[in-house]
Design a protein around this motif. Structure first.
Motif, PDB file in Angstrom:
ATOM      1  N   ALA A 110     -11.806  -1.517  10.089  1.00 36.00           N
ATOM      2  CA  ALA A 110     -11.931  -1.209   9.125  1.00 36.00           C
ATOM      3  C   ALA A 110     -13.261  -2.014   7.934  1.00 36.00           C
ATOM      4  N   TYR A 136     -13.840  -0.868  -7.963  1.00 37.85           N
ATOM      5  CA  TYR A 136     -15.034  -0.820  -7.234  1.00 37.85           C
ATOM      6  C   TYR A 136     -15.879   0.911  -6.303  1.00 37.85           C
ATOM      7  N   TYR A 184     -18.277  -3.748 -11.421  1.00 38.54           N
ATOM      8  CA  TYR A 184     -19.149  -4.615 -10.477  1.00 38.54           C
ATOM      9  C   TYR A 184     -20.222  -3.369 -10.812  1.00 38.54           C
ATOM     10  N   ARG A 211      -0.543 -10.660  -2.478  1.00 35.10           N
ATOM     11  CA  ARG A 211      -1.327  -9.474  -1.539  1.00 35.10           C
ATOM     12  C   ARG A 211      -2.130 -10.281  -1.282  1.00 35.10           C
ATOM     13  N   VAL A 226     -11.062  -9.982  -7.156  1.00 39.63           N
ATOM     14  CA  VAL A 226      -9.937  -9.834  -7.847  1.00 39.63           C
ATOM     15  C   VAL A 226      -9.450 -11.912  -8.487  1.00 39.63           C
ATOM     16  N   ARG A 271     -12.915 -11.856   8.712  1.00 43.21           N
ATOM     17  CA  ARG A 271     -12.837 -11.631   7.386  1.00 43.21           C
ATOM     18  C   ARG A 271     -11.755 -11.554   6.569  1.00 43.21           C
ATOM     19  N   LEU A 286       0.792  -1.040  -0.165  1.00 44.09           N
ATOM     20  CA  LEU A 286      -0.167   0.077   0.021  1.00 44.09           C
ATOM     21  C   LEU A 286       1.235   1.192  -0.340  1.00 44.09           C
ATOM     22  N   GLU A 298      -9.316   3.568   7.028  1.00 48.61           N
ATOM     23  CA  GLU A 298      -8.825   2.541   6.543  1.00 48.61           C
ATOM     24  C   GLU A 298      -9.647   1.418   5.554  1.00 48.61           C
ATOM     25  N   GLN A 299     -10.876   1.715   5.331  1.00 54.27           N
ATOM     26  CA  GLN A 299     -11.939   0.532   4.289  1.00 54.27           C
ATOM     27  C   GLN A 299     -10.811   0.614   2.758  1.00 54.27           C
ATOM     28  N   PHE A 321      -7.666  -5.050  10.336  1.00 56.30           N
ATOM     29  CA  PHE A 321      -6.900  -3.571  10.475  1.00 56.30           C
ATOM     30  C   PHE A 321      -7.275  -2.754  11.974  1.00 56.30           C
ATOM     31  N   PHE A 364     -16.798  -2.904   6.418  1.00 55.60           N
ATOM     32  CA  PHE A 364     -16.883  -1.878   5.619  1.00 55.60           C
ATOM     33  C   PHE A 364     -18.986  -1.283   4.923  1.00 55.60           C
ATOM     34  N   ASP A 407      -7.912   0.657   1.872  1.00 52.37           N
ATOM     35  CA  ASP A 407      -6.938  -0.347   2.513  1.00 52.37           C
ATOM     36  C   ASP A 407      -7.346  -1.376   2.486  1.00 52.37           C
ATOM     37  N   ALA A 408      -8.114  -1.627   3.124  1.00 52.48           N
ATOM     38  CA  ALA A 408      -8.961  -2.930   3.026  1.00 52.48           C
ATOM     39  C   ALA A 408      -9.500  -3.608   2.110  1.00 52.48           C
ATOM     40  N   LEU A 409      -9.898  -2.788   1.097  1.00 53.60           N
ATOM     41  CA  LEU A 409     -10.266  -3.659  -0.246  1.00 53.60           C
ATOM     42  C   LEU A 409      -9.228  -3.421  -0.951  1.00 53.60           C
ATOM     43  N   GLU A 410      -8.025  -2.906  -1.074  1.00 55.67           N
ATOM     44  CA  GLU A 410      -6.776  -3.625  -1.952  1.00 55.67           C
ATOM     45  C   GLU A 410      -6.099  -4.436  -0.926  1.00 55.67           C
ATOM     46  N   THR A 411      -6.197  -5.013   0.007  1.00 56.62           N
ATOM     47  CA  THR A 411      -5.826  -6.041   0.832  1.00 56.62           C
ATOM     48  C   THR A 411      -6.969  -7.219   0.015  1.00 56.62           C
ATOM     49  N   LEU A 412      -7.869  -7.334   0.535  1.00 53.22           N
ATOM     50  CA  LEU A 412      -8.654  -7.778  -0.186  1.00 53.22           C
ATOM     51  C   LEU A 412      -9.115  -7.900  -2.131  1.00 53.22           C
ATOM     52  N   ALA A 413      -7.824  -7.536  -2.628  1.00 53.55           N
ATOM     53  CA  ALA A 413      -7.529  -8.357  -3.562  1.00 53.55           C
ATOM     54  C   ALA A 413      -8.929  -7.339  -5.058  1.00 53.55           C
ATOM     55  N   THR A 414      -9.076  -5.770  -4.330  1.00 57.57           N
ATOM     56  CA  THR A 414     -10.489  -5.823  -5.232  1.00 57.57           C
ATOM     57  C   THR A 414      -9.551  -4.324  -5.456  1.00 57.57           C
ATOM     58  N   ASN A 415      -9.583  -3.729  -6.331  1.00 55.85           N
ATOM     59  CA  ASN A 415      -9.439  -2.190  -6.763  1.00 55.85           C
ATOM     60  C   ASN A 415     -10.163  -1.169  -6.725  1.00 55.85           C
ATOM     61  N   PRO A 447     -12.778  -5.949 -14.323  1.00 56.72           N
ATOM     62  CA  PRO A 447     -13.629  -5.960 -14.105  1.00 56.72           C
ATOM     63  C   PRO A 447     -14.942  -5.044 -13.737  1.00 56.72           C
TER      64      PRO A 447
END
Lengths: 268, 258
Positions: A100, B141, B39, A89, A119, A166, A62, B126-127, A96, A102, B129-137, B37
Motif C-alpha cells: 500500500a 488529503y 495540504y 492510531r 496530523v 514506513r 478502520l 489499501e492506500q 499492509f 503511495f 487505509d494506509a493514509l488513515e493509519t498514518l494519521a492523515t484524513n 489542516p
C-alpha cells in the motif's frame, strides 16, 4: 474511564473482549477475545476468510465492530470518539499486505509520510525528514539510491521493505503486520521475517501479525493464536503449536486438506 | 408478478441508498474544505492537473463550437442581417450555454474519470487505509484538493473557453464567409452582457463541483479489484454528465426568471 486509567500500568497493552462484526448475514467475528501484553509478538493464524484482516481493521478503527470492546492502553478504540481514535492510531504502525505504498510519491516521501504530513505530529523540515527516511531505509537493508525512485520501480520484496520502513518511521508502540510474507519467494520471505523480528525488538514494540504462513509464524511469534469461524479456538506459545492437541490447529499447522476445518467459499 | 415488483422495489431502495450516501459524502467533503489542516502541495498540484492540463481539450472544444455556430448561422440569415446576427448568436450561445456545458462535459470525461480511477485504485490497494493509519484524513488529503480545484478552475476554464469560442466564430465569419471583421468585433461587444458571462461562470463552478465530487465519491467507495475500479470510472463520468445537463436546465431557469 478513570478506573481503567489507573489499571493501565498493570493491564495488557491491548485487550479485546467480545468483538463481533458481521457483513449482511455473514458473521465474520463472533465473540473474539484476546489479551496482548506489552512487548509481546502475537501471531494470529487462520485460513483465508476466517476474519483475520477484519480484526486488524477493527483494531485500527478502520471498521466499526457491531459489539465488543478494544482497549489500547486502557483507552477504548472501538467505540471511542474520533479524536480518541486518532490519538490511539498514532501509537500504531501497519504493514499492509500489498505494501500500500503511495505511488504518487517517491520512496523516501513514502517513508517520511507520517513525519511530513501526519496530523498532530511535530512537522519537520523536508531535508531533515529525508535524512530520517534514508536512515529507516538503511535499517531495512535498502541503500540510499532507492530513496528517489518511485515505488512502481521496485520489486515486490523491495516494496515490502519500504512499507516496513514506513510503518516503523514514526516509532510506533504497536506494530501490525497483515500477511507480511504473502507473494514473496522463500528467501525474501525469510529476510522480511528477520527484519520484522529485529525492528520489533529495536522499537520495543508490541506486535500483532496475521498470517497463514507457518514458517513465518514460527519465526516471528512469541505467542500464537488460531482464529476459526470468528473466535479464537486455541492459543499458546510458539513451541506448543506443533503439539497443540487441538485437531483444528493440527490440521492447519500440518497443512492437511482433511480434518474438521471446512473450506470458506465466500470471500470477506 | 411479485418477483417483478420486488425487483423494482429493490432498485428504488438501492437508488435512495446511493443518493443518501452521496449526500453524506458531499456534506463531509464540503465541511472538510473549511477545516484545517490544508495540504497546500496537493491543492496546487490538483489546480495544475485539473485546471491547466484541461486547457487543450477545453480550448479545442470551444474553437470548434464557435466555428460551427457561425457556419450554421450563415445559412439562415440574409446578406444584410448576417454581419450582426452571426456574432450575436455566437457570443450569446457560447457564454450562456455551450461554453460551460460543453467544456464541463469534456472535463467530466477527462478529470472525473481520472479522479475515480486514481482514488479507486488507491482504495482497492489499501492506500486509503494506509493514509488513515498514518494519521492523515483521506478526505482532507485526497478529496478536498480535487473538489477545490474543480470549484475554482472550472470557471477559469470556461472564461477562456468563452474567449476562444468567440474567436472561432470570428475566424469562420471573416475568412470563410468573408464578412467584415470589425463589424463582427463591434457586434460581439454590443451583445456581450455581464449577466450572460456571470451566469455561465456560476454554472461552471457548479459543474466543477459535480465532476470532482462524483469522481471522488465513486473512486472512494469502489470495491472489488479492477472490475470495481472500472465500474467506478464509468459511473463517475455518466452520473456527472447527466447531472450537469440536469442542473444546467434548473440553473438556466433560475437565471432567466431573475
Amino acid at each position: 474511564m478513570t478506573n481503567s486509567m489507573t489499571q493501565a500500568a498493570t493491564a495488557p497493552k491491548i485487550s479485546v473482549k467480545g468483538l463481533k462484526k458481521s457483513f449482511g448475514r455473514k458473521i465474520v467475528l463472533d465473540g473474539f477475545d484476546i489479551e496482548i501484553a506489552k512487548g509481546e509478538s502475537l501471531v494470529i493464524i487462520g485460513g483465508s476468510g476466517s476474519g483475520k484482516s477484519v480484526f486488524l481493521k477493527c483494531l485500527l478503527g478502520l471498521i466499526h465492530p457491531d459489539a465488543g470492546s478494544i482497549l489500547v492502553d486502557g483507552a477504548e478504540m472501538a467505540n471511542g470518539n474520533k479524536g480518541a481514535r486518532e490519538r490511539l492510531r498514532r501509537k500504531m504502525g501497519m504493514l499492509f499486505q500489498g505494501g500500500a505504498l503511495f505511488d504518487s510519491l517517491t520512496v523516501w516521501e513514502n517513508v517520511a509520510f507520517a513525519l511530513n504530513e501526519g496530523v498532530g505530529r511535530r512537522r519537520i523540515a523536508r531535508a531533515h525528514s529525508r535524512e530520517i527516511a534514508v536512515e529507516k531505509l538503511n535499517s531495512v537493508g535498502l541503500p540510499e539510491d532507492v530513496a528517489d525512485l518511485s515505488p512502481a520501480e521496485l520489486s515486490g520484496g523491495m516494496q515490502k521493505r519500504v512499507a516496513l520502513a514506513r510503518a516503523i518511521a514514526p516509532t510506533p508502540e504497536i506494530l501490525l503486520f497483515d500477511e507480511p510474507t504473502t507473494g514473496l519467494d522463500p528467501i525474501m520471505a525469510d529476510t522480511i521475517n528477520n527484519l520484522i523480528v529485529s525492528s520489533v525488538q529495536t522499537l520495543g514494540a508490541t506486535a500483532i501479525s496475521i498470517t497463514h504462513d507457518m514458517a513465518s509464524a514460527r519465526k516471528i511469534a512469541t505467542r500464537i493464536a488460531m482464529l476459526y469461524q470468528g473466535k479464537i479456538i486455541w492459543e499458546g506459545s510458539a513451541s506448543e503449536v506443533e503439539n497443540s492437541g487441538n485437531p483444528y490447529v493440527d490440521q492447519f499447522v500440518h497443512g492437511r486438506s482433511e480434518g474438521p476445518i471446512q473450506l470458506q467459499v465466500r470471500a470477506l | 408478478m411479485i418477483d417483478f415488483l420486488s425487483t423494482i422495489g429493490r432498485r428504488v431502495l438501492g437508488l435512495f441508498a446511493i443518493a443518501g450516501r452521496l449526500a453524506l459524502f458531499v456534506a463531509r467533503a464540503l465541511s472538510h474544505c473549511f477545516r484545517p489542516p490544508f495540504y497546500f502541495r496537493n491543492i496546487v498540484q490538483q489546480f495544475w492537473t485539473i485546471g491547466y492540463n484541461s486547457l487543450p481539450v477545453v480550448g479545442l472544444t470551444a474553437v470548434f463550437t464557435g466555428a460551427v455556430l457561425a457556419l450554421q448561422a450563415s445559412v439562415g440569415f440574409s446578406k444584410l442581417t448576417a454581419p450582426s446576427a452571426i456574432p450575436m448568436l455566437v457570443v450569446v450561445s457560447v457564454t450562456r450555454e455551450l461554453g460551460p456545458v460543453l467544456a464541463s462535459l469534456m472535463v467530466a470525461g477527462r478529470v472525473g474519470a481520472a479522479i475515480a480511477a486514481e482514488l479507486g485504485t488507491m482504495r482497492v490497494t489499501e492506500q486509503i487505509d494506509a493514509l488513515e493509519t498514518l494519521a492523515t484524513n483521506p478526505m482532507k488529503y485526497l478529496v478536498v484538493p480535487r473538489v477545490l480545484a474543480g470549484l475554482l478552475m472550472m470557471p477559469l476554464l470556461v472564461l477562456i473557453a468563452d474567449v476562444i469560442g468567440v474567436m472561432g466564430g470570428f475566424v469562420v465569419s471573416s475568412f470563410i464567409l468573408n464578412l467584415n471583421e470589425s463589424a463582427y468585433l463591434i457586434n460581439t461587444i454590443n451583445y456581450l452582457h455581464t449577466r450572460d458571462v456571470v451566469s455561465g461562470l456560476v454554472k461552471a463552478a457548479v459543474f466543477g463541483l459535480i465532476i470532482t465530487l462524483l469522481g471522488c465519491f465513486n473512486g472512494y467507495n469502489s470495491r472489488g479489484g479492477a472490475q470495481g475500479v472500472g465500474a467506478a470510472t464509468t459511473n463517475a463520468v455518466v452520473y456527472a454528465s447527466v447531472l450537469i445537463l440536469f442542473f444546467d436546465y434548473f440553473l438556466t431557469e433560475l437565471f432567466l426568471t431573475q
